[in-house]
Design a protein around this motif. Structure first.
Motif, mmCIF file in Angstrom:
data_model
loop_
_atom_site.group_PDB
_atom_site.id
_atom_site.type_symbol
_atom_site.label_atom_id
_atom_site.label_comp_id
_atom_site.label_asym_id
_atom_site.label_seq_id
_atom_site.Cartn_x
_atom_site.Cartn_y
_atom_site.Cartn_z
ATOM 1 N N LYS A 1 -22.204 -59.783 59.826
ATOM 2 C CA LYS A 1 -20.813 -59.465 60.135
ATOM 3 C C LYS A 1 -20.119 -58.827 58.929
ATOM 4 N N ARG A 2 -20.391 -59.346 57.739
ATOM 5 C CA ARG A 2 -19.783 -58.785 56.534
ATOM 6 C C ARG A 2 -20.321 -57.397 56.220
ATOM 7 N N LEU A 3 -21.605 -57.157 56.530
ATOM 8 C CA LEU A 3 -22.189 -55.840 56.257
ATOM 9 C C LEU A 3 -21.782 -54.803 57.298
ATOM 10 N N GLU A 4 -21.319 -55.233 58.462
ATOM 11 C CA GLU A 4 -20.832 -54.296 59.474
ATOM 12 C C GLU A 4 -19.454 -53.746 59.116
ATOM 13 N N ALA A 5 -18.750 -54.411 58.230
ATOM 14 C CA ALA A 5 -17.432 -53.963 57.792
ATOM 15 C C ALA A 5 -17.580 -52.671 56.984
ATOM 16 N N PRO A 6 -16.488 -51.943 56.771
ATOM 17 C CA PRO A 6 -16.559 -50.744 55.938
ATOM 18 C C PRO A 6 -17.086 -51.058 54.532
ATOM 19 N N SER A 7 -17.816 -50.131 53.968
ATOM 20 C CA SER A 7 -18.450 -50.379 52.671
ATOM 21 C C SER A 7 -17.421 -50.573 51.559
ATOM 22 N N ARG A 8 -16.203 -50.085 51.729
ATOM 23 C CA ARG A 8 -15.177 -50.317 50.712
ATOM 24 C C ARG A 8 -14.787 -51.795 50.651
ATOM 25 N N ASN A 9 -15.154 -52.568 51.680
ATOM 26 C CA ASN A 9 -14.870 -54.003 51.706
ATOM 27 C C ASN A 9 -16.055 -54.848 51.250
ATOM 28 N N TYR A 10 -17.147 -54.219 50.834
ATOM 29 C CA TYR A 10 -18.301 -54.974 50.360
ATOM 30 C C TYR A 10 -17.937 -55.716 49.071
ATOM 31 N N ILE B 1 -26.330 -65.444 47.811
ATOM 32 C CA ILE B 1 -26.343 -64.144 48.492
ATOM 33 C C ILE B 1 -25.026 -63.455 48.213
ATOM 34 N N VAL B 2 -25.108 -62.182 47.843
ATOM 35 C CA VAL B 2 -23.925 -61.353 47.655
ATOM 36 C C VAL B 2 -24.050 -60.181 48.626
ATOM 37 N N PRO B 3 -23.199 -60.129 49.661
ATOM 38 C CA PRO B 3 -23.260 -59.000 50.592
ATOM 39 C C PRO B 3 -22.574 -57.776 49.993
ATOM 40 N N GLY B 4 -23.133 -57.275 48.921
ATOM 41 C CA GLY B 4 -22.593 -56.140 48.196
ATOM 42 C C GLY B 4 -23.356 -55.944 46.908
#
Length: 120
Positions: free
Chosen positions: A35-44, A63-66
């Protein structure tokens, strides 16, 4: 209005793998990462080593989703999984007897998602 889709094939494959693993094992942690990776990459997430050092204990998996950045000092040997790492972060994690891995590697190693901490 058209909804923009991910164009990076690595990210689309990773998101579908996370969702599939979540369904197969009943693990909500992989669903949350997807869900976090589906967000825009500017929000990573962009997490510094000082934050990892503050919240993670010796031997823990984070884990760091970014991206993991190298600002700060890491004192504990922590396994860190992320989309990407800065060069200085990799050096400091390895110097602290830690382990750097991709999220894909962590999913293969721990499909149940147990004992994993998500940092943002």
């Amino acid at each position: 209005m058209k909804i923009a889709a991910k164009t990076n094939p690595r990210y689309t494959a990773l998101i579908s793998m996370l969702k599939e693993t979540s369904r197969a094992n009943g693990s909500n942690v992989w669903r949350e990462i997807a869900k976090r990776l589906e967000a825009p990459s500017r929000n990573y997430a962009e997490v510094n080593l000082s934050k990892i050092s503050r919240y993670a204990r010796e031997g823990e998996t984070v884990i760091v989703p970014g991206k993991v950045l190298g600002s700060g000092i890491l004192t504990a040997g922590v396994s860190v999984a992320a989309l990407s790492f800065s060069e200085s972060a990799v050096d400091k994690i390895n110097d602290a007897s830690g382990n750097c891995m991709t999220i894909e590697d962590l999913v293969k190693k721990n499909p149940e998602g147990k004992l994993v901490r998500i940092l943002r």
